[in-house]
Design an enzyme around this catalytic site. Sequence first.
Site, mmCIF file in Angstrom:
data_model
loop_
_atom_site.group_PDB
_atom_site.id
_atom_site.type_symbol
_atom_site.label_atom_id
_atom_site.label_comp_id
_atom_site.label_asym_id
_atom_site.label_seq_id
_atom_site.Cartn_x
_atom_site.Cartn_y
_atom_site.Cartn_z
ATOM 1 N N LYS A 44 0.865 -1.510 -0.048
ATOM 2 C CA LYS A 44 -0.341 0.224 -0.619
ATOM 3 C C LYS A 44 0.649 1.488 0.116
ATOM 4 O O LYS A 44 2.187 1.389 0.496
ATOM 5 C CB LYS A 44 -0.433 -0.393 1.471
ATOM 6 C CG LYS A 44 -0.288 -0.600 2.953
ATOM 7 C CD LYS A 44 -1.070 -1.035 4.071
ATOM 8 C CE LYS A 44 -0.523 -0.184 5.133
ATOM 9 N NZ LYS A 44 -0.611 -0.887 5.955
ATOM 10 N N ARG A 144 -11.077 0.767 15.246
ATOM 11 C CA ARG A 144 -10.934 1.203 12.977
ATOM 12 C C ARG A 144 -12.066 0.041 12.859
ATOM 13 O O ARG A 144 -13.038 0.201 13.701
ATOM 14 C CB ARG A 144 -10.041 1.185 12.656
ATOM 15 C CG ARG A 144 -8.715 2.209 12.889
ATOM 16 C CD ARG A 144 -7.314 2.486 12.381
ATOM 17 N NE ARG A 144 -7.151 0.955 11.514
ATOM 18 C CZ ARG A 144 -5.764 1.048 10.627
ATOM 19 N NH1 ARG A 144 -5.099 1.656 10.752
ATOM 20 N NH2 ARG A 144 -5.872 -0.597 10.360
ATOM 21 N N TYR A 271 14.550 31.218 4.495
ATOM 22 C CA TYR A 271 13.289 31.794 4.949
ATOM 23 C C TYR A 271 13.860 32.195 6.947
ATOM 24 O O TYR A 271 14.808 31.269 7.566
ATOM 25 C CB TYR A 271 11.600 31.675 4.780
ATOM 26 C CG TYR A 271 12.054 30.884 3.335
ATOM 27 C CD1 TYR A 271 11.404 32.002 2.533
ATOM 28 C CD2 TYR A 271 11.564 30.017 2.469
ATOM 29 C CE1 TYR A 271 10.535 32.157 1.461
ATOM 30 C CE2 TYR A 271 12.107 29.597 1.780
ATOM 31 C CZ TYR A 271 11.209 31.315 0.910
ATOM 32 O OH TYR A 271 10.511 30.588 -0.382
ATOM 33 N N MET A 318 10.754 24.361 0.195
ATOM 34 C CA MET A 318 10.057 23.523 -0.704
ATOM 35 C C MET A 318 10.739 22.608 -1.639
ATOM 36 O O MET A 318 10.431 21.892 -1.746
ATOM 37 C CB MET A 318 9.196 24.519 -1.391
ATOM 38 C CG MET A 318 8.066 23.328 -1.994
ATOM 39 S SD MET A 318 7.037 24.757 -3.104
ATOM 40 C CE MET A 318 6.002 25.222 -2.307
HETATM 41 C C1 LIG Z 1 -0.391 -2.033 6.637
HETATM 42 C C2 LIG Z 1 -1.018 -2.917 7.152
HETATM 43 C C3 LIG Z 1 -0.449 -4.048 7.886
HETATM 44 C C4 LIG Z 1 0.806 -4.227 7.695
HETATM 45 O O1 LIG Z 1 1.704 -3.708 7.731
HETATM 46 P P1 LIG Z 1 3.703 -4.000 8.753
HETATM 47 O O2 LIG Z 1 3.808 -3.112 10.814
HETATM 48 O O3 LIG Z 1 3.802 -2.740 7.972
HETATM 49 O O4 LIG Z 1 3.745 -4.769 8.624
HETATM 50 C C5 LIG Z 1 -0.639 -5.279 7.826
HETATM 51 N N1 LIG Z 1 -2.436 -5.516 8.065
HETATM 52 C C6 LIG Z 1 -2.963 -4.256 8.022
HETATM 53 C C7 LIG Z 1 -4.538 -4.915 8.004
HETATM 54 C C8 LIG Z 1 -2.396 -3.616 7.538
HETATM 55 O O5 LIG Z 1 -3.005 -2.033 7.726
#
Ligand SMILES: *Cc1c(COP(=O)(O)O)cnc(C)c1O
Length: 377
Positions: A44, A144, A271, A318
């Site tokens: 992700k 969550r 800045y 920036m």
């Molecule tokens: C991001 C995520 C992971 C991976 O977590 P890491 O700590 O990066 O290994 C696993 N399960 C879920 C549900 C996540 O959101």
Amino acid sequence: MKPSTHRPTQAVIDLAAIRANIENFKTYIAKKNGITPEIWAVVKANGYGHGAIRVAQSADDLVSGFCVSNLDEAIELRSHGIVKPILVLSGIVPDDVHIAVNLRVTLTVPSLDWLKMVAALDTLKDLDTSHLKFHIKVDSGMGRIGVTSVDEANDIIALGDKLGMDFDGIFTHFATADEVNTDQFLSQKTMFDELVNGLTRRPRFVHSSNSAAGIWHTETIQDIERLGDALYGLNPSGTALDMTYKITQALTLKSELTHIKIIPEGATVGYGADFVASKDTIVGTVPIGYADGWTRDMTGFYVLVDGQKCQIIGRVSMDQMTIRLPERLPIGTKVTLIGEDGAEKITVNDVAAHRGTINYEVVCLLSDRIKRKYTNG
Ligand SMILES: *Cc1c(COP(=O)(O)O)cnc(C)c1O
């Protein structure tokens, strides 16, 4: 945005390191638990800033599937030749379910309400729902998304059956698997185990391990290990807990000096004119700034030039920042922001510690403007 290729700033990603990190994890688990769970690579957020496509392509033969956070990330993988299972870890907008079905992407069911919304869609009758694979998310204490009772989980299974969908998995996520204190972790584990035991049917995949759980609580690994941070060679606890097998940080961040000058005593930099030279000072400009995810709080930290630590002075702009140099060096001299130079080394954890944040955030923030270069692919 297109990456800026006509400047020397680039993130270099060692694909062999990522592959070795996966192999080493497998060896560790096989030795420790005597099992070979499926590894699903978590890619992700553009592979934690490393580039989801290249990471997924490189790791493809070593893993059984992939996890992403939303549908667009899944679409990106499918459109670049990834055919293995992809699990979207968040609940998607119900209206978009047809996209997931057509791409054979596995969905997370975050609640019974969500599945009821899908069931009510006009478009559902045009879909072959047998291709809708889903994993039920259990909220065992993260607070969550996810179901909180076995009744809700069983209602989801029943409704999924009625709609002809494929109940493929159930999973949860730990909030504190990377911490020394295990109270919260154990209460989540108990809740999840009890809920799974109460299901009307066990699905193909029961899973709860992220990197931290896989490293320090190997007993939680069931059918799938969702390997994220550690895959990139990062310790999910930062420096709180020691790694249990060898990982190698895959990402380095490099640039070059684009400008060098001597500023006289009393001259200011950046800045706000915050930095005032107390004596004649040799300074250099590095083409990276907060728009690259090299945040303003990096002032006071350092980079490596010619094997030496050089302080970042004045405010980070920036697109550029200024460093103090030990001597007049030529334009084009290499600057290491993350990585090794001679005997010195800056890790992602060092940057995170300076910022008071976690290594995840440092790599995820590296923006699209930074060119990614791949080695050992
Ligand atoms: C991001 C995520 C992971 C991976 O977590 P890491 O700590 O990066 O290994 C696993 N399960 C879920 C549900 C996540 O959101």
